[in-house]
Design a protein around this motif. Sequence first.
Motif, mmCIF file in Angstrom:
data_model
loop_
_atom_site.group_PDB
_atom_site.id
_atom_site.type_symbol
_atom_site.label_atom_id
_atom_site.label_comp_id
_atom_site.label_asym_id
_atom_site.label_seq_id
_atom_site.Cartn_x
_atom_site.Cartn_y
_atom_site.Cartn_z
ATOM 1 N N SER A 251 0.613 -1.250 -0.058
ATOM 2 C CA SER A 251 -0.065 0.221 0.046
ATOM 3 C C SER A 251 0.774 1.344 -0.059
ATOM 4 O O SER A 251 0.524 2.356 -0.506
ATOM 5 C CB SER A 251 -0.965 0.024 1.200
ATOM 6 N N PHE A 252 2.068 1.245 0.833
ATOM 7 C CA PHE A 252 2.930 2.421 0.585
ATOM 8 C C PHE A 252 3.298 2.624 -0.742
ATOM 9 O O PHE A 252 3.584 3.669 -1.350
ATOM 10 C CB PHE A 252 4.133 2.160 1.471
ATOM 11 N N LEU A 253 3.855 1.490 -1.491
ATOM 12 C CA LEU A 253 4.297 1.520 -2.917
ATOM 13 C C LEU A 253 3.224 2.363 -3.543
ATOM 14 O O LEU A 253 3.581 3.005 -4.617
ATOM 15 C CB LEU A 253 4.930 0.298 -3.390
ATOM 16 N N ILE A 254 1.930 2.049 -3.490
ATOM 17 C CA ILE A 254 1.004 2.365 -4.495
ATOM 18 C C ILE A 254 0.692 3.888 -4.160
ATOM 19 O O ILE A 254 0.389 4.673 -5.188
ATOM 20 C CB ILE A 254 -0.368 1.523 -4.284
ATOM 21 N N LYS A 255 0.710 4.082 -2.971
ATOM 22 C CA LYS A 255 0.572 5.666 -2.404
ATOM 23 C C LYS A 255 1.784 6.593 -3.256
ATOM 24 O O LYS A 255 1.545 7.775 -3.504
ATOM 25 C CB LYS A 255 0.203 5.807 -1.079
ATOM 26 N N ASP A 256 2.932 6.154 -2.785
ATOM 27 C CA ASP A 256 4.030 6.658 -3.211
ATOM 28 C C ASP A 256 4.142 7.024 -4.822
ATOM 29 O O ASP A 256 4.422 8.182 -5.085
ATOM 30 C CB ASP A 256 5.308 5.844 -3.025
ATOM 31 N N ALA A 257 3.712 5.862 -5.569
ATOM 32 C CA ALA A 257 3.427 6.219 -6.947
ATOM 33 C C ALA A 257 2.365 7.388 -7.380
ATOM 34 O O ALA A 257 2.914 8.030 -8.272
ATOM 35 C CB ALA A 257 3.231 4.934 -7.731
ATOM 36 N N ALA A 258 1.509 7.184 -6.671
ATOM 37 C CA ALA A 258 0.375 8.353 -6.877
ATOM 38 C C ALA A 258 1.007 9.688 -6.422
ATOM 39 O O ALA A 258 0.509 10.656 -7.166
ATOM 40 C CB ALA A 258 -0.862 7.958 -5.926
ATOM 41 N N ARG A 259 1.449 9.820 -5.272
ATOM 42 C CA ARG A 259 2.081 11.067 -5.087
ATOM 43 C C ARG A 259 2.935 11.604 -5.876
ATOM 44 O O ARG A 259 3.020 12.877 -6.097
ATOM 45 C CB ARG A 259 2.721 10.851 -3.617
ATOM 46 N N LEU A 260 3.829 10.693 -6.482
ATOM 47 C CA LEU A 260 5.002 11.200 -7.433
ATOM 48 C C LEU A 260 4.308 11.930 -8.627
ATOM 49 O O LEU A 260 4.762 12.505 -9.272
ATOM 50 C CB LEU A 260 5.938 10.060 -7.643
ATOM 51 N N LEU A 269 9.922 6.606 -11.808
ATOM 52 C CA LEU A 269 10.064 5.802 -10.692
ATOM 53 C C LEU A 269 10.357 4.202 -11.180
ATOM 54 O O LEU A 269 9.523 3.779 -11.979
ATOM 55 C CB LEU A 269 8.443 5.986 -9.963
ATOM 56 N N ILE A 270 11.060 3.642 -10.288
ATOM 57 C CA ILE A 270 11.648 2.494 -10.484
ATOM 58 C C ILE A 270 11.014 1.777 -9.225
ATOM 59 O O ILE A 270 11.229 1.895 -8.194
ATOM 60 C CB ILE A 270 13.109 2.063 -10.600
ATOM 61 N N ILE A 271 10.429 0.544 -9.332
ATOM 62 C CA ILE A 271 9.728 -0.152 -8.045
ATOM 63 C C ILE A 271 10.197 -1.528 -8.109
ATOM 64 O O ILE A 271 10.265 -2.187 -8.783
ATOM 65 C CB ILE A 271 8.285 -0.158 -8.271
ATOM 66 N N GLY A 272 10.806 -2.108 -6.900
ATOM 67 C CA GLY A 272 11.211 -3.420 -6.635
ATOM 68 C C GLY A 272 10.201 -4.055 -6.003
ATOM 69 O O GLY A 272 10.179 -4.017 -4.733
ATOM 70 N N THR A 273 9.321 -4.667 -6.815
ATOM 71 C CA THR A 273 8.279 -5.518 -6.303
ATOM 72 C C THR A 273 7.618 -6.562 -7.549
ATOM 73 O O THR A 273 8.233 -6.497 -8.449
ATOM 74 C CB THR A 273 6.993 -4.694 -5.551
ATOM 75 N N VAL A 278 3.504 -3.639 -10.459
ATOM 76 C CA VAL A 278 4.335 -2.253 -11.314
ATOM 77 C C VAL A 278 3.535 -2.074 -12.592
ATOM 78 O O VAL A 278 3.638 -1.005 -12.807
ATOM 79 C CB VAL A 278 5.717 -2.792 -11.274
ATOM 80 N N ALA A 279 3.320 -3.168 -13.262
ATOM 81 C CA ALA A 279 2.708 -2.756 -14.791
ATOM 82 C C ALA A 279 1.316 -2.202 -14.507
ATOM 83 O O ALA A 279 0.877 -1.221 -15.176
ATOM 84 C CB ALA A 279 2.499 -4.155 -15.221
ATOM 85 N N ARG A 280 0.637 -2.395 -13.469
ATOM 86 C CA ARG A 280 -0.620 -1.956 -13.102
ATOM 87 C C ARG A 280 -0.598 -0.182 -12.808
ATOM 88 O O ARG A 280 -1.232 0.625 -13.360
ATOM 89 C CB ARG A 280 -1.516 -2.388 -12.036
ATOM 90 N N LEU A 281 0.497 -0.158 -12.080
ATOM 91 C CA LEU A 281 0.730 1.175 -11.429
ATOM 92 C C LEU A 281 1.109 2.160 -12.753
ATOM 93 O O LEU A 281 0.874 3.468 -12.997
ATOM 94 C CB LEU A 281 1.717 1.356 -10.494
ATOM 95 N N ALA A 282 2.077 1.470 -13.650
ATOM 96 C CA ALA A 282 2.739 2.134 -14.936
ATOM 97 C C ALA A 282 1.390 2.536 -15.627
ATOM 98 O O ALA A 282 1.424 3.803 -16.257
ATOM 99 C CB ALA A 282 3.664 1.239 -15.597
ATOM 100 N N ALA A 283 0.415 1.548 -16.029
ATOM 101 C CA ALA A 283 -0.513 2.161 -16.798
ATOM 102 C C ALA A 283 -1.618 3.005 -16.032
ATOM 103 O O ALA A 283 -1.891 3.968 -16.706
ATOM 104 C CB ALA A 283 -1.569 0.647 -16.947
ATOM 105 N N ARG A 284 -1.713 3.034 -14.905
ATOM 106 C CA ARG A 284 -2.470 4.069 -14.055
ATOM 107 C C ARG A 284 -2.009 5.416 -14.258
ATOM 108 O O ARG A 284 -2.657 6.317 -14.189
ATOM 109 C CB ARG A 284 -2.647 3.691 -12.721
ATOM 110 N N HIS A 285 -0.544 5.563 -14.050
ATOM 111 C CA HIS A 285 0.095 6.951 -14.168
ATOM 112 C C HIS A 285 0.667 7.342 -15.409
ATOM 113 O O HIS A 285 1.437 8.185 -15.664
ATOM 114 C CB HIS A 285 1.114 6.939 -12.849
ATOM 115 N N ALA A 286 0.218 6.505 -16.598
ATOM 116 C CA ALA A 286 1.022 6.881 -17.889
ATOM 117 C C ALA A 286 0.575 8.326 -18.355
ATOM 118 O O ALA A 286 -0.465 8.718 -18.148
ATOM 119 C CB ALA A 286 0.332 5.623 -19.019
ATOM 120 N N GLY A 287 1.404 8.890 -18.895
ATOM 121 C CA GLY A 287 1.479 10.428 -19.279
ATOM 122 C C GLY A 287 1.841 11.335 -18.192
ATOM 123 O O GLY A 287 1.964 12.354 -18.398
ATOM 124 N N ARG A 288 2.036 10.771 -16.955
ATOM 125 C CA ARG A 288 2.261 11.891 -15.770
ATOM 126 C C ARG A 288 3.643 11.321 -15.258
ATOM 127 O O ARG A 288 4.461 12.202 -15.008
ATOM 128 C CB ARG A 288 1.296 11.844 -14.693
#
Length: 347
Positions: A251-260, A269-273, A278-288
């Motif tokens: 949950s921290f990694l998800i919130k951290d990605a949204a904050r960034l 942002l590079i994530i080790g998990t 990671v692919a879902r977060l990449a798609a969610r924040h694509a373009g930002r």
Amino acid sequence: MRTLASAIAALKKELGRDLCIMGHHYQNDRVVAHCDITGDSLELARQVPGIEAAHIVFCGVYFMGESAALLAKPGQAVHLPDPAADCMMSLMSPAGLARRVLEQLTATGRRIVPLAYVNTTLALKAVVGEYGGAVCTSANAETMLRWALERGDGVLFLPDKHLGRNTAEKLGLAPEDQHILKVSGQGLAEPESAFLGRPLLLWPGCCAIHARFTPAQVADARAAHPGCRITAHPECRPEVIHACDAAGSTSFLIKDAARLAEKAPGSTLIIGTENNLVARLAARHAGRCRILPLGRAFCPDMAKVTEEKLSATLSAIARGQAAPLQVEAALCEPARLSLTRMLEACA
Ligand code: SF4
């Protein structure tokens, strides 16, 4: 031709309020698309008591289904689309062996409080409950390790030695205060070791998926993406965590990605998990913001749950032929104790 997705949608409609599908963040997108509730281990465990549906279908690994069955209401059925999806780490601390080690460690009268990561079997959680211990997740490991240290002469943290060491460091425990146990099939391999008197004893297990990240990957990522931010899950080895900018639970990694993505658009942002997340977060924040995995890391057990198996499970429920997960009644009370101690300590 009816697709699997439309077949699942039709079954969900047919079962209506009798059905709730839960899914862990490490599930693939095709499965997650059908879930009513998604979360990490702690978030999912917290949601179970509030679910009214007669059938909970849990898209995750076996120990998560066991925890859901433990927290479910009487008469509620918990189903796993693939009961063979078993977290490898949860199998590294068999309950009988952990009991033997606790017997050995407490034989001199020393009070050892076991603290089990939630990624453990119900049988192990029952042993922990019996010995006055509790469960923890990566999100509350710090709180729970402090809780355990305050209650005894020492703590046995199991099964993830990396999460244990990373959490101990956050609490300021020196390496000399910790010891990674050597365990054989009979119990402690070195029962006379003076190191057993240290405050924090660590079971020698780990998550093979997160443990494969290396400090060299972090250095390579920094060289390839100057100025990038690198985060990782605390199941990674301490050397990796030290090289990262931040570490924390799923949950921290998800919130951290949204904050960034909000505060620093255009950054990397590079994530080790686990890579599905990671692919879902990449798609969610694509373009930002650009999000990349630190390295290849797919959990083969999480991947055993597929849309096909989810569809088959729902179909069996609709026909009244599903076989819900059964938990051994004698284990429930002590295992529930270890879970409720966590929920109370973190309320
Ligand atoms: S990623 Fe690691 S801890 Fe999570 S389910 Fe897979 S093996 Fe277990």
